[in-house]
Write a protein that holds these residues in place. Sequence first.
Motif, short mmCIF file in Angstrom:
data_model
loop_
_atom_site.label_atom_id
_atom_site.label_comp_id
_atom_site.label_asym_id
_atom_site.label_seq_id
_atom_site.Cartn_x
_atom_site.Cartn_y
_atom_site.Cartn_z
N LEU A 122 32.66 48.81 90.08
CA LEU A 122 31.71 48.82 89.94
C LEU A 122 31.09 48.54 91.80
O LEU A 122 30.14 49.54 92.42
N ALA A 123 31.79 48.79 93.06
CA ALA A 123 31.43 49.61 93.95
C ALA A 123 31.37 50.28 94.01
O ALA A 123 30.47 50.70 95.50
N GLN A 124 32.75 51.18 93.76
CA GLN A 124 31.82 53.04 94.26
C GLN A 124 30.56 53.18 93.57
O GLN A 124 30.10 54.30 94.36
N VAL A 125 29.93 52.98 92.24
CA VAL A 125 29.06 53.39 91.53
C VAL A 125 27.78 52.46 92.39
O VAL A 125 27.08 53.41 92.82
N ALA A 126 28.02 51.10 93.16
CA ALA A 126 27.05 50.55 93.69
C ALA A 126 26.70 51.42 95.39
O ALA A 126 25.37 51.37 95.77
N ALA A 127 27.85 51.43 95.41
CA ALA A 127 27.73 53.21 96.71
C ALA A 127 26.81 54.07 96.79
O ALA A 127 25.45 54.07 97.65
N HIS A 128 26.99 54.78 96.02
CA HIS A 128 26.66 55.73 95.06
C HIS A 128 24.57 55.77 95.31
O HIS A 128 24.09 56.22 95.86
N ALA A 129 24.84 54.97 94.35
CA ALA A 129 23.90 54.36 93.37
C ALA A 129 22.33 53.99 95.19
O ALA A 129 21.29 54.74 94.97
N ALA A 130 23.01 53.31 95.96
CA ALA A 130 22.52 53.19 96.54
C ALA A 130 22.64 54.11 98.04
O ALA A 130 21.11 54.14 98.83
#
Length: 524
Positions: free
Chosen positions: A335-343
């Motif tokens: 989830l942290a990887q997805v959140a960083a990419h999305a942001a």
Amino acid sequence: MMRPHSVLWILLGLLLCPEPGTASLPLLMDSVIQALAELEQKVPGTGANQSASAWLLSAQSSGPRHPLHHLLLEAPSLKITELEPPPLNPELQDLVEKVVRHDVQDGREYGVVLAPDGSTVAVKPLLVGLTAGLQVHKVSTLTLSSESPATPQDAEATSPGPTGASPVITPTDARATLPKGKAELLTARDSFLTITLAADLGLTFLQGSQDKNLPSLGTDGCWDQLSVPQKFMLLDSKVSVLTMAFLNGALDGALLGDYLSRVPEPRPLLSRLLREYYGAGVAGDPEFRSNFRRQKGAALTSASTLAQQVLGALVLLQGVEPGPPQLQNISQEQLAQVAAHAAREFTKDFLGCPAIHPRCRWEAAPYRGLPIPLKLPLRFLYVHHTSVPASPCTTFERCAANMRSIQRFHQDHRGWDDIGYSFVVGSEGYVYEGRGWHWVGAHTRRHNSRGFGVAIVGDYTKTLPSKAALHIVRDMLPGCAVRAGHLRRDYQVLGHRQLVKTDCPGEALFHQLRTWPRFSETGN
């Protein structure tokens, strides 16, 4: 006196039982403002903002419940049968029913309105942000487990947003719905993006990562007509919910929610606040209006802070029953990887790029002939001024009229297939699509296939364009073109006069160009 938020149940009942055969108001932001103004005048017994807040909450309740909104926004407590409905305009009921639900189906986007600045805005995330701003103690904190990383992986370490922290809010029922092991609440200054954007941003990018197909961020569309708009069709039918209209509405909701949470009592009427924001500027500030939402948004958040908000929203949703199915069996590291990419994508590709009105928005005439494709990426950016019109355009209405006038001159008097420029920049904060990124223009003779021609509306022989226009041409537009693969990383900027015998782009502007870091004296 009616209890606070009681009006929401009155309006919810009206919304669920609209009168048949009512006339339709145009899907304009002015219609939404008109609706709010009527409510503020007609609902007795409560403060104006309580009435407006009640309507907003009832609007949220009328559609499918968003689990994050359910957790972080205050729930109503009265029954519809306890209250008598006020005499509301049937057109208002019809409008509310149309705009409070956002959806994308078969290339059509629902729940959006056309704003005076020419942008299209999804009303639901705007209402969510306003509601959160009125409920100062009900939004902003999300729960992360104690073992979750302090900063999502790969998030950029940039400075936090605006001065003055947003209020710290604890959802009354959030802890009860979270699984065991969740610990302290995480607060952030850009807390209103949490409720307007973070969950949808995270879920969409998570779905994209699972399908190995990244979402299309910020797809725009065309209205059936601009004077009385009723139907909005997307330019790309295969898109995620993160359309341009949704991102506009989410950002507007976050900016205005943050403002409402900080402004002292008595707070402004919501109809007045929206009229100012979609007009000349909130409280007389010309930079605090929808034209400059991206610049204000960039000051509100950073990639690292937004990544925390997205991660927090996803973790919170994992604890909701029933939660989104795509969150099952996903670790916090993932989830942290997805959140960083999305942001990172949102801050760079949306906040960091200029808003470009598509051709249909300024009502361009059809292209004559067959366009010739460019071989991307190009190496040059050629800067022009229009000279005629000589005055800068400062409103969407005037800029769009200028675009049509320039196109008529180029097609009917010059004999060109279309408006010659690739893009045209107004002084009101927007870029207007001409030939665009993919087609050879008619802007710089013998060099049209080597670079993009970008013109600023006005005559800049003696004066300079606005700071906003200069920032777009110097920084935002080329930077986004490089990231998109339209411009080479080693691109160069030249004035029109360096390649063609002309005074363009004007003496004052050309002198300014020569100070830019990418300016080239020779164009080699």
